[in-house]
Motif scaffolding. Structure first.
Motif, short mmCIF file in Angstrom:
data_model
loop_
_atom_site.label_atom_id
_atom_site.label_comp_id
_atom_site.label_asym_id
_atom_site.label_seq_id
_atom_site.Cartn_x
_atom_site.Cartn_y
_atom_site.Cartn_z
N ALA A 213 -2.54 -9.26 10.13
CA ALA A 213 -2.26 -10.68 10.15
C ALA A 213 -3.01 -11.40 9.16
O ALA A 213 -2.67 -12.31 8.40
CB ALA A 213 -2.48 -11.15 11.42
N PHE A 214 -4.36 -11.14 9.02
CA PHE A 214 -5.26 -11.75 8.05
C PHE A 214 -4.75 -11.65 6.60
O PHE A 214 -4.74 -12.60 5.70
CB PHE A 214 -6.45 -11.30 8.21
N LEU A 215 -4.00 -10.23 6.46
CA LEU A 215 -3.66 -10.16 4.89
C LEU A 215 -2.24 -10.49 4.76
O LEU A 215 -1.73 -10.45 3.79
CB LEU A 215 -3.79 -8.94 4.60
N ASN A 216 -1.51 -10.61 5.93
CA ASN A 216 -0.07 -11.02 5.98
C ASN A 216 0.63 -9.60 5.21
O ASN A 216 1.58 -9.71 4.52
CB ASN A 216 0.47 -12.02 5.28
N ALA A 217 -0.09 -8.52 5.90
CA ALA A 217 0.58 -7.24 5.52
C ALA A 217 2.21 -7.13 6.15
O ALA A 217 2.06 -7.69 7.29
CB ALA A 217 -0.13 -5.91 5.59
N ALA A 218 3.06 -6.51 5.67
CA ALA A 218 4.15 -6.10 6.51
C ALA A 218 4.13 -5.42 7.74
O ALA A 218 4.89 -5.42 8.65
CB ALA A 218 5.26 -5.68 5.31
N SER A 219 3.31 -4.45 7.61
CA SER A 219 3.08 -3.43 8.56
C SER A 219 1.72 -3.09 9.06
O SER A 219 0.95 -3.07 8.09
CB SER A 219 3.99 -2.34 8.33
N SER A 220 1.26 -2.73 10.25
CA SER A 220 -0.10 -2.33 10.37
C SER A 220 -0.38 -0.80 9.83
O SER A 220 -1.67 -0.51 9.38
CB SER A 220 -0.44 -2.29 11.97
N GLU A 221 0.78 -0.19 9.44
CA GLU A 221 0.58 0.95 8.87
C GLU A 221 0.04 0.92 7.32
O GLU A 221 -0.35 1.87 6.95
CB GLU A 221 2.02 1.77 8.75
N GLU A 222 0.15 -0.18 6.98
CA GLU A 222 -0.31 -0.46 5.54
C GLU A 222 -1.68 -0.68 5.46
O GLU A 222 -2.38 -0.96 4.53
CB GLU A 222 0.62 -1.78 4.78
N VAL A 223 -2.53 -1.02 6.66
CA VAL A 223 -3.76 -1.24 6.70
C VAL A 223 -4.67 0.20 7.12
O VAL A 223 -4.89 0.64 8.28
CB VAL A 223 -3.92 -2.20 7.75
N ILE A 224 -5.36 0.41 5.88
CA ILE A 224 -6.30 1.58 6.19
C ILE A 224 -7.71 1.19 6.20
O ILE A 224 -7.99 0.47 5.45
CB ILE A 224 -6.15 2.69 4.88
N PHE A 225 -8.23 1.95 7.15
CA PHE A 225 -9.96 1.56 7.41
C PHE A 225 -10.78 2.71 6.49
O PHE A 225 -10.51 3.55 6.46
CB PHE A 225 -10.19 1.94 8.82
N THR A 226 -11.70 1.87 5.76
CA THR A 226 -12.52 2.45 4.98
C THR A 226 -13.64 2.06 5.43
O THR A 226 -14.30 1.33 6.23
CB THR A 226 -12.12 2.40 3.39
N TYR A 227 -14.92 2.37 4.42
CA TYR A 227 -16.17 2.27 4.51
C TYR A 227 -16.62 0.85 3.95
O TYR A 227 -17.76 0.40 3.89
CB TYR A 227 -17.16 3.35 4.36
N GLY A 228 -15.56 0.17 3.02
CA GLY A 228 -15.99 -0.74 2.28
C GLY A 228 -14.96 -0.79 1.04
O GLY A 228 -14.49 0.03 0.64
N THR A 229 -15.15 -1.62 0.18
CA THR A 229 -14.53 -2.06 -0.95
C THR A 229 -14.44 -0.80 -1.99
O THR A 229 -13.75 -0.26 -2.34
CB THR A 229 -14.81 -3.25 -1.82
N THR A 230 -15.86 -0.33 -2.11
CA THR A 230 -16.25 0.57 -2.84
C THR A 230 -15.23 1.92 -2.59
O THR A 230 -14.67 2.64 -3.44
CB THR A 230 -17.65 1.07 -2.97
N ASP A 231 -15.30 2.35 -1.31
CA ASP A 231 -14.42 3.47 -0.55
C ASP A 231 -12.98 3.32 -1.05
O ASP A 231 -12.15 4.28 -1.44
CB ASP A 231 -14.96 3.36 0.81
N SER A 232 -12.58 1.81 -0.79
CA SER A 232 -11.10 1.90 -1.08
C SER A 232 -10.55 2.05 -2.25
O SER A 232 -9.53 2.65 -2.39
CB SER A 232 -10.75 0.14 -0.58
N ILE A 233 -11.48 1.39 -3.40
CA ILE A 233 -11.14 1.59 -4.77
C ILE A 233 -10.84 3.17 -5.10
O ILE A 233 -10.13 3.49 -6.01
CB ILE A 233 -11.99 0.77 -5.53
#
Length: 411
Positions: A83-103
């Motif tokens: 909801a915070f990002l207004n993503a279309a689905s919760s499946e599009e939200v991947i938990f990582t350890y931070g921005t560095t890890d995400s990139i």
């Protein structure tokens, strides 16, 4: 009184953050290092201790009461971030350890699979090292070419030069939404639109933007968006990668282990569905759960109210600091968040930080993990004051007085 202070009860807000009562070197703490990490309200601290004290259990696998409660709270955080990002689905939200890890996840999965020799990656001069090094590593491995968008003296990208860099060989454009060193807000929607004209994928580094700017990944039409929750009053060690579902499905897993699998035999392993395909092993459960409480806290204050108040702090501080003889603000973009980087003639930034700390004032000094940016301005580093919703004009006055004292001692 600042106008936004009438909307936000700053005294009450400050009471929500226990650490602001700390005394440093005999002085009440003045915390101006929010671009590095924000402080945490009591509700976030309570959420962390509440998990460990009342329903500590591993998630997704157990059928007992504690496991089901922990799993429910964990997945509720995923929906809150959606909801915070207004993503279309919760499946599009991947938990990582931070921005560095995400990139790194995107570079080592999408990049490895879809990029080859001669393909081009575009970044900006103002990138954090976390959005430089992973792409350099990919270029070394795959023979790709890294191109850099230049900036002007105000610390803004030169959009016309960006357009010249784009070509049919451009495969990834990865840019920071807000500069951690300058506070510059980049025109990411325009950047994304232009990149998509050439078929390139776009990753936005939102580490600094997430606490200041409303983020709507669908409206931006970005392919990936990364952020760290510790920048927005949440816990450290917890980040997010948003990705469009079709892209995430096409990407191979980043790490192997438990949770990211469906079935394992010695002959073959089949992988789990989104988002779990990218979440191997026991996650950072307590901090993921606590992240929702940070977002709820921000929502209770109102993101627009916070942004308006921080902008007024920025204007007040910019005017006040500019009155100090020999002080120069580095980065004067028309669109900025509440970050001020500055140098003082004849005084090393590290000395400024040490002497301010003796007065109980916490600022950041150095290159801020943006060494190429510092080289662009012909300096080795800056002192950086960055403001959050719990800061005040009275604290800014203490900073000005502290800097005048530093100048008197060292000039």
């Amino acid at each position: 009184m600042i106008a936004s202070q009438k909307i936000l009860d700053i005294t009450s807000i400050r009471n929500d953050f226990p650490i602001l009562n700390e005394v440093v070197n005999g002085k009440q703490l003045v915390y101006f290092d929010n671009a590095a990490t924000t402080q945490k309200p009591q509700v976030v601290l309570d959420a962390i201790s509440g998990y460990y004290g009342h329903y500590n259990a591993n998630i997704h696998r157990g059928i007992h009461h504690l496991a089901e409660k922990a799993t429910g709270a964990f997945e509720q955080s995923r929906r809150s971030i959606q909801a915070f990002l207004n993503a279309a689905s919760s499946e599009e939200v991947i938990f990582t350890y931070g921005t560095t890890d995400s990139i790194n996840l995107v570079a080592q999965t999408y990049g490895r699979k879809f990029l080859g020799e001669g393909d081009e990656i575009i970044i900006t001069t103002m990138e954090h090292h976390s959005n430089i090094v992973p792409w350099q590593m990919l270029c070394e491995e795959k023979g790709c070419i890294l191109k850099v968008i230049p900036i002007n003296d105000a610390g803004e990208i030169i959009f016309e030069e960006y357009e010249k860099l784009l070509s049919e060989r451009t495969k990834i454009v990865s840019v920071v939404h807000v500069s951690n060193a300058l506070g510059t807000i980049n025109p990411v929607k325009k950047i994304i639109e232009k990149a998509h004209e050439f078929g390139a994928r776009v990753l936005i580094d939102g580490a600094q933007a997430c606490s200041h700017i409303d983020i709507d990944v669908q409206a931006l039409d970005c392919d990936f968006y990364s952020l760290s929750l510790h920048k927005i009053y949440g816990p450290t060690g917890m980040g997010v990668l948003y990705g469009k579902k079709d892209l995430l499905n096409a990407m191979p897993p980043y790490r192997g282990g438990g949770e990211m699998i469906k079935e394992v035999t010695f002959a073959k392993t089949t992988y789990n569905e989104l988002p779990y395909k990218f979440e191997a092993g026991t996650p950072n459960i307590a901090d993921v759960i606590a992240a929702r409480f940070a977002l709820d806290y921000v929502a209770s204050l109102g993101k627009e109210n916070i942004a308006s108040y921080e902008n007024e702090l920025l204007e007040y501080a910019t005017a006040a600091l500019s009155e100090i003889p020999g002080l120069k603000v580095i980065g004067q973009a028309k669109e900025k968040v509440s970050v001020i980087s500055f140098v003082m003639e004849g005084i090393h930034h590290q000395d400024i930080g040490v002497l301010l700390d003796q007065q109980g004032i916490a600022v950041r000094t150095g290159h801020h993990c943006t060494q190429p940016l510092m080289q662009r301005f012909g300096i080795t580093g800056t002192s950086r004051a960055s403001f959050a919703v719990y800061n005040t004009t009275e604290e800014i006055d203490k900073l000005v007085a502290g800097l005048l004292k530093v100048k008197k001692m060292l000039s």
